[in-house]
Design an enzyme around this catalytic site. Structure first.
Site, short mmCIF file in Angstrom:
data_model
loop_
_atom_site.label_atom_id
_atom_site.label_comp_id
_atom_site.label_asym_id
_atom_site.label_seq_id
_atom_site.Cartn_x
_atom_site.Cartn_y
_atom_site.Cartn_z
N SER A 146 1.14 0.97 2.04
CA SER A 146 0.67 -0.25 1.38
C SER A 146 -0.49 0.07 0.46
O SER A 146 -1.19 1.08 0.63
CB SER A 146 0.22 -1.27 2.44
OG SER A 146 -0.48 -2.35 1.86
N TYR B 110 -4.10 -4.38 9.46
CA TYR B 110 -2.95 -3.92 8.68
C TYR B 110 -3.35 -2.78 7.76
O TYR B 110 -2.71 -1.72 7.71
CB TYR B 110 -2.37 -5.08 7.87
CG TYR B 110 -1.19 -4.72 7.01
CD1 TYR B 110 0.09 -4.63 7.56
CD2 TYR B 110 -1.35 -4.47 5.65
CE1 TYR B 110 1.18 -4.31 6.76
CE2 TYR B 110 -0.26 -4.15 4.85
CZ TYR B 110 1.00 -4.06 5.41
OH TYR B 110 2.08 -3.73 4.62
#
Length: 259
Positions: free
Chosen positions: A151, A164
């Site tokens: 990500s 995350y």
């Protein structure tokens, strides 16, 4: 034609076995389809049986070799069981793609241990355990490809990165450690770094038209990503063509990260 032979030698996955976690939706599904259509026998691992069946039915209808395993990757027992079931379908994988992930992002001050533990279990520990299970065998056979989907939050914090972002940053470090351990034996380990992609994982943002438009404006190509944008990059990293590429983060983000 010479071009077809040349391209086949570089990119064909004929005779290879692949395991793709999170392969029943979003980026994982696109990658599973790309690897299968490039010639690999693909086992898709995810939770929802209906989505798994639909994915595999589509691939087999196209003449691909594909199967699915339903599993909960949130526990060590679930990961280990999934690994054994998947390896029992077509054989030990030559290609491991870790695309499964969860995206829980409460404000940092409200981030509890339950969210932290769940995020790390799926996003980081499952890829580690699967690497430990399959990486040494790839090294023994002299060929392997490990691909993690990470990500933007692995590199910079925004839109409440929280646990995350930490998990994805650690996953990129895991790829480098795996590359150091196994690349001398023909196993490359790399990550694909998406920009903003319209997938179920990003439903929280994709439901807001203004945020979607703002994210598109931050790219260089003027649009947000699609799952199919990862097909070519995945085949490259899974193929012979990437034999000298390892420990790297390949950004597939329309230039978002450098704009």
């Amino acid at each position: 034609m010479i071009s077809q032979t040349y391209l086949s030698e570089l990119f064909s996955l004929d005779g290879r076995n692949a395991l793709v976690t999170g392969g029943s939706s979003g980026i994982g599904r696109a990658i599973a389809g790309a690897l299968a259509r490039a010639g690999a026998s693909v086992v898709v691992v995810a939770r929802k049986e209906a989505e798994l069946a639909a994915t595999v039915d589509e691939l087999t209808a196209d003449g691909c070799r594909a199967a699915w395993v339903s599993a909960d990757l949130g526990s060590r027992e679930g990961v280990r069981a999934a690994a054994e079931k998947a390896a029992g379908v077509f054989g030990e994988p030559d290609i491991l793609v870790n695309s499964a992930g969860i995206n829980l992002r409460p404000p940092m001050g409200e981030l509890g241990e339950d969210v932290w533990d769940t995020t790390m279990a799926v996003n980081l520990e499952a890829p580690f355990l699967l690497g430990q299970r399959f990486g040494p065998g790839m090294a023994e056979r002299g060929f392997g490809r490990i691909i993690h989907v990470t990500s933007q939050q692995a590199h910079r914090a925004f839109v409440q990165s929280g646990a995350y972002g930490v998990s994805k940053g650690a996953l990129e470090s895991l790829a480098r450690s795996q590359a150091e351990a196994w690349s001398p034996y023909g196993v490359t380990c790399n990550t694909l770094v998406p920009g903003f992609v319209m997938t179920p994982l990003n439903e929280r943002l994709s439901s807001d038209p203004e945020k979607v438009a703002a994210l598109a404006a931050r790219t260089m190509v003027g649009r947000n990503g699609l799952a199919d944008d990862f097909a070519g990059a995945a085949v490259f990293l899974a193929s012979r063509a990437s034999a000298y590429v390892t420990g790297q983060a390949l950004f597939v983000d329309g230039g978002l990260s450098v704009h």
